[in-house]
Each structure stands twice: as C-alpha cells, then as structure tokens.
Motif scaffolding. Sequence first.
Motif, mmCIF file in Angstrom:
data_model
loop_
_atom_site.group_PDB
_atom_site.id
_atom_site.type_symbol
_atom_site.label_atom_id
_atom_site.label_comp_id
_atom_site.label_asym_id
_atom_site.label_seq_id
_atom_site.Cartn_x
_atom_site.Cartn_y
_atom_site.Cartn_z
ATOM 1 N N ILE B 173 0.850 -1.193 0.000
ATOM 2 C CA ILE B 173 0.000 0.000 0.000
ATOM 3 C C ILE B 173 0.892 1.253 0.000
ATOM 4 O O ILE B 173 1.822 1.358 0.777
ATOM 5 N N HIS B 174 0.668 2.151 -0.980
ATOM 6 C CA HIS B 174 1.505 3.358 -0.987
ATOM 7 C C HIS B 174 0.704 4.615 -1.353
ATOM 8 O O HIS B 174 -0.151 4.584 -2.231
ATOM 9 N N PRO B 175 0.980 5.710 -0.659
ATOM 10 C CA PRO B 175 0.205 6.935 -0.837
ATOM 11 C C PRO B 175 0.405 7.550 -2.221
ATOM 12 O O PRO B 175 1.525 7.569 -2.736
ATOM 13 N N VAL B 176 -0.689 8.055 -2.796
ATOM 14 C CA VAL B 176 -0.622 8.627 -4.143
ATOM 15 C C VAL B 176 -0.925 10.123 -4.117
ATOM 16 O O VAL B 176 -1.435 10.666 -3.128
ATOM 17 N N SER B 177 -0.600 10.758 -5.248
ATOM 18 C CA SER B 177 -0.793 12.195 -5.405
ATOM 19 C C SER B 177 -2.129 12.451 -6.112
ATOM 20 O O SER B 177 -2.444 11.821 -7.118
ATOM 21 N N ILE B 178 -2.889 13.382 -5.592
ATOM 22 C CA ILE B 178 -4.250 13.643 -6.075
ATOM 23 C C ILE B 178 -4.379 15.093 -6.513
ATOM 24 O O ILE B 178 -3.885 15.994 -5.835
ATOM 25 N N MET B 179 -5.083 15.320 -7.623
ATOM 26 C CA MET B 179 -5.354 16.683 -8.068
ATOM 27 C C MET B 179 -6.828 17.002 -7.878
ATOM 28 O O MET B 179 -7.695 16.247 -8.338
ATOM 29 N N VAL B 180 -7.131 18.107 -7.222
ATOM 30 C CA VAL B 180 -8.529 18.518 -7.057
ATOM 31 C C VAL B 180 -9.005 19.116 -8.379
ATOM 32 O O VAL B 180 -8.366 20.011 -8.926
ATOM 33 N N GLU B 181 -10.109 18.601 -8.892
ATOM 34 C CA GLU B 181 -10.616 19.021 -10.199
ATOM 35 C C GLU B 181 -11.611 20.169 -10.030
ATOM 36 O O GLU B 181 -12.638 20.003 -9.383
ATOM 37 N N ASP B 182 -11.272 21.322 -10.629
ATOM 38 C CA ASP B 182 -12.100 22.520 -10.476
ATOM 39 C C ASP B 182 -13.078 22.742 -11.618
ATOM 40 O O ASP B 182 -14.029 23.490 -11.477
ATOM 41 N N HIS B 183 -12.810 22.126 -12.759
ATOM 42 C CA HIS B 183 -13.638 22.425 -13.927
ATOM 43 C C HIS B 183 -14.644 21.298 -14.228
ATOM 44 O O HIS B 183 -15.853 21.498 -14.202
ATOM 45 N N PHE B 184 -14.131 20.098 -14.499
ATOM 46 C CA PHE B 184 -15.022 19.009 -14.892
ATOM 47 C C PHE B 184 -15.822 18.484 -13.698
ATOM 48 O O PHE B 184 -15.369 18.552 -12.552
ATOM 49 N N THR B 185 -17.002 17.957 -13.985
ATOM 50 C CA THR B 185 -17.888 17.444 -12.953
ATOM 51 C C THR B 185 -18.143 15.970 -13.214
ATOM 52 O O THR B 185 -18.391 15.577 -14.345
#
Lengths: 355, 355
Positions: B173-185
């Motif tokens: 198990i390893h932590p991943v990088s996440i991007m918060v999406e501001d445009h698409f729904t």
Amino acid sequence: MEATVAITKAETLKPKPDPETLQFGKTFTDHMFTMQYSSEKGWFYPEIKPYAPVEIDPAAMVFHYSQSVFEGLKAYKNEDGEVILFRPEENFKRLNRSNKRLSIPPVNEELALDYLRQLLELEKDWIPTAEGTSLYIRPFIIATEPSLQVAPAHRYQFFIIMSPVGSYYPEGIHPVSIMVEDHFTRAARGGTGTAKTGGNYSAGYNAQAKASQEGHAQVLWLDGVEKKYVEEVGSMNVFFKIDGEVVTPQLNDSILQGVTRKSVIELLEHWSVPVTERKITMQEIFDAHREGKLEEAFGSGTAAVISPIGELTWKGETMIVNGRETGDTTRDLYQTLTRIQTGKQDDPFNWVMKI
Amino acid sequence: MEATVAITKAETLKPKPDPETLQFGKTFTDHMFTMQYSSEKGWFYPEIKPYAPVEIDPAAMVFHYSQSVFEGLKAYKNEDGEVILFRPEENFKRLNRSNKRLSIPPVNEELALDYLRQLLELEKDWIPTAEGTSLYIRPFIIATEPSLQVAPAHRYQFFIIMSPVGSYYPEGIHPVSIMVEDHFTRAARGGTGTAKTGGNYSAGYNAQAKASQEGHAQVLWLDGVEKKYVEEVGSMNVFFKIDGEVVTPQLNDSILQGVTRKSVIELLEHWSVPVTERKITMQEIFDAHREGKLEEAFGSGTAAVISPIGELTWKGETMIVNGRETGDTTRDLYQTLTRIQTGKQDDPFNWVMKI
C-alpha cells in the motif's frame, strides 16, 4: 474526396416498409458502414456490408463505462429524385467535438462524409418521399476494447446505420405540453451535456417518465447548478418569442450545440427578426407570460425539426402559450426549414448538400 | 435458494494466467452467466456458458443512450480453500438501486446471488490465492432492444463475467498524489452519480488525463453545484482524519454508496474511532492541514480496498499528508478489511459469505 471502402452487398434485400406506418428508428436499411480503430493503426478497414448484429466481447468498455458518441441527421430526395443532406459537415464537426469530450480519437470529417455518401448511394431506394418522411442517419462510435480498467479504450468501432422514419407530426405540427423538471438534472456544469453521448440521454428517462405520468409530452431541463436557468426541452434546444424578440439559452458546457438551433438563429437573422442568445430564467418566462408578452415557445432538433410548446407547467402552475396554437414564427421556421431540407425551396445559405 | 440455470461447459479450458503478472480486468474466466429480459416475459433464460463475444444489433439502445448499470465485487479463497465473498448482498441491492435510476427492471437479488454462486462453483480454480490477488466479479445489465427512440428499452441482457486480478499494490500500500478538479464534474445534483452506470465513468476521462499529465494519480471530485464540497476521489469514496476524527462526505444523489465506504464506517465505529458523515469543503481540508490537524486521507473502493492519499493539489497549492506516509488508521483499515475479506481474520460483522 472519394474514399476507399470495401463493399459487400447484401444477397437479398429487405422489403421497404409502408411509409404510412413508419416509426422512429425501428427499421434499418440493408447495409451499414463500419470502421475500426486501434491505437497502433488509427482508423482502418472502412467497410460497407449487410446490416447485421455485430460480435462484441462482453467486456467491451462501452458496456461498462459508456464511452460512446453519436450523431443524427436526415437524408431526403428532392423533386428531381436527387439525394440531399442538410448541413452534414456540421454533424461530423460536432462528432469530433463529442469525441474530444469523451476521450475518443477524432475521425477525418471529409472521409466520414464520403463514407456516408457511398452508403447513401447504395441505399437511396430506402429514402421515403411522402410528406414528412426521411431517411434518418445515425453515425456512432463505441469503445470495443475488452477491459474493465476505468480509462479510455485503445480500440473503437465507428458505425453508420440508417432508418427510414415517418413524419414526427402525422396530423401536422401541433403544440405539446411540457413539464419543467425541478429535481433531475440532464447535464452538469463541467459535465458532458454539450457532447452527444449516451449517458446524457438515459439520465433523463426518470424525469421523462414522471412527466408522462402527469400527462406531459416532454420535460424542460433547468441548469444543474441553480435549477433556475432554462437549458433544453426533451432532447431539443428551446426558443421563446417574448415581445417580438426570439431568445434561446446561450451555449455553455451543458447545452447541446444543435444544428437546427444554429439554423433557426441564422434564419431569424436573415428575416431580420430580433434573436438573442442569453441566459434565461424560468421565472422570467412566467413573468413574461403574466404580462402577456410570451408570444411563442418551441423546441428545435433534427428529429422533429421544430416542435411548438402549447403549455408549460412549473411548480404546480400551468401557463398556456398562444392559446395552445402554433405561432406564426414557429410555423414559418418549420415550413421554411423543412422546405429547404427537402429541396422544395431556395436555399440562400447553401445548407443543402447534394449527394 | 437453488436457482435453475442452463449450463453449457466450455470444451477446452484456457490456461490460468501467471498470478505475478495479472492486470486489472484484462483476462476473463472460461464461463459467463447471462440472462435475458423482455417486457412480456420478465427476466428469463438464465444460462451459464463459455465466455465468448455476444451478437448484438448495432441499433441496441446501450450503444446509443448508454442505458446500463454494473457492479463490482471480489471472490477470495480462505485458508481452507473455501470460496468467500464480501457482503455480496450489498452489491445486488445497489444494482437494483442503479436499475431504478436508469429505468431498468429490477432483478431478484437472491436469485442473482445464486447465479453467481453457481458460476463461481464452476470457476473456482480461477480464484488466485497469492497475496493481494482475487477474482473480480462484474455483474452488468445492458439495453439490447434495437431502437433509436430516446426511451427505456423493452429488452435487456444481464451478464456476470469474472476476471482474476492482481494486487492493486504490487509493492504494498503506498500513498498517491491527487489533483482537485475545479472544472469538470463527475456527477450533478439530480444526476446519476449515486448509480453505478457507465456514463459517470467516461465523463471523468478528460479530468483524469489532465491530472495524469500533471503527474497526479487521480482526481478529487468536487460537487457539481458550488465546486466547493468534496465528493469522491477517482472512482472511490474519500475519507479524511482530522484531529482524531474521521470524516467522509455524507451521501447525496451524486455520491456512490460504496460497500467499502459503509464497511469502513462500521469498522471505525466498532473500534470507537469517531467517524462522521457530513458535508466537507475543500477549504476546510486545506485549513486543517495548515493548522497541522489533517492527519490522514484515503480513498475506499472494491478495486483498491483502501488507497492512501500522500498529497493533494488544489488551485496550484500542494499539501503533503502525513509526510507522504500511510497513516495508522489507514493501514489498520486496509489490513483488517483485506484480512476479513480473505478469511484470515475473525469476522465479527458476518460480512463474509461462504459459497
């Protein structure tokens, strides 16, 4: 451009249906066009062959994640028996815009139009000529790669199938009753509403069922954010005539860029009728009605061309539009568009393409 | 309940794949389950037969309007070689909730589970036993009626296909990088987000591609109305541990009711760890991080079980969660859930079903 296509003709041809009893999208012609895509080869093997079921892996991604797009347009015969299409280049442009939103590789628009031309050449006897009838054309693309990974596919299939369709108005154009939908959303801001992709359509079935149960023909969709702004009606764009001015919701990423919508705007401009694309609240429409300024309302789309709205129900209140009669502008638009589409009238815009 | 199923066995069996090189959802077992539906007959002809491509009309409504639903669950073998499932009744309940949203007729949940049991009986040698591996089960329903009418179909096909899958974490198990999406729904209020239907998934591909290009593993989805509230991460539910309390977005009509989500909440309650379902703004998460109170973050879902979040990027700002290390609660949840799922640990909740 004459594109190379492998053609296999059907050994026996199906009987043509009775033009009087045609339903929408139930009967298909003898042949279809298909083409494959793989990441390695791009689009390949364009082929016209007998219309038949296709073999697809049950893990094909289209079944699981609905990666698909489609188009809809109509072929007619003019009085000289020539096959004509209405702005088909607009449909293939939109197909590629939908492809982009759904992460599907683009098709060559000119080649695609030539594939359609060759299919129509073979199927021209299927184009019905009775008043209001046409040959409905359905190009579509589906993800065929067998994989359950949530990601764009590496393999696709493009199809063009065709269906002779009857008049949308067997008894002539007539105004319908519409229910404004307050709960369900067709398409969100940042969603897929501006693409012609399947998910937008099945998402609307619940609302349509609710409207039908309450005696309405269609649903009017509000925006997904505030449930305040008018977006579409059923699977059509929507127009209102208020105090002499025609208004329609301005395009955003949840409204489909209808070819008929665009043609209506261009036709109204040509006639010097004031027409504006802007945000329109439902409240404004009801206020205009109360002040006696709401003169006409109608939907526009390929299937019905122009569909007049006779009444609108919102939050338990019903307003009657133009005494449930088709308004003059609505009728003029319907008649002019259908006459241009069928080659019965001059085409000052060069919209019609002869095949 | 022992349901009647017509069984046709494959004449030759495929070689089993190397458990070390298994990918997710690329290899399928020897057999599949299918059943048909028509408005006249209801669900009929349950059948187990060799896994093979299916013949479908190109006008099948699933291709055009994406009327489809699916489920995902996993079978494991315990140390006695018995086949076990994790809360499968929850999946068939959710399948029917999805059916309702998509206007697809419900299936009998008990019968469906028995069909799955019979299919697993035949395919049990396909269940891999190496650490982290399992047999992924994909029930799904598609509209097969050939019709271009925008309306619920009168004919459907139900399938269960199965795929041996590898560990989601080959190196643990390893932590991943996440991007918060501001445009698409991903899913709108009043949309289909709470249903497991394909349109929700392909709608996210653009955002996922954008995130990948910028070096992130997944997207964090905000609500479709205000783009302010946290909803899901990738195709998982999402949890945060803030100042000793675990919080997760409360269910609404745009969040999927995850079976793993539900199990995480029940497990935390069992452990007396404070856990709250409520609306959570992205701003609040960033504020908590700034104050040093954001202790852990993770996604939950059937495929990965628990997926730790190592960093979150929003509006150009990146926050590192727990020094990019898997937090204790995250690790405890992952280990306990996977140990219960594989029968290696006591199951105080009666979650595991022996087949």
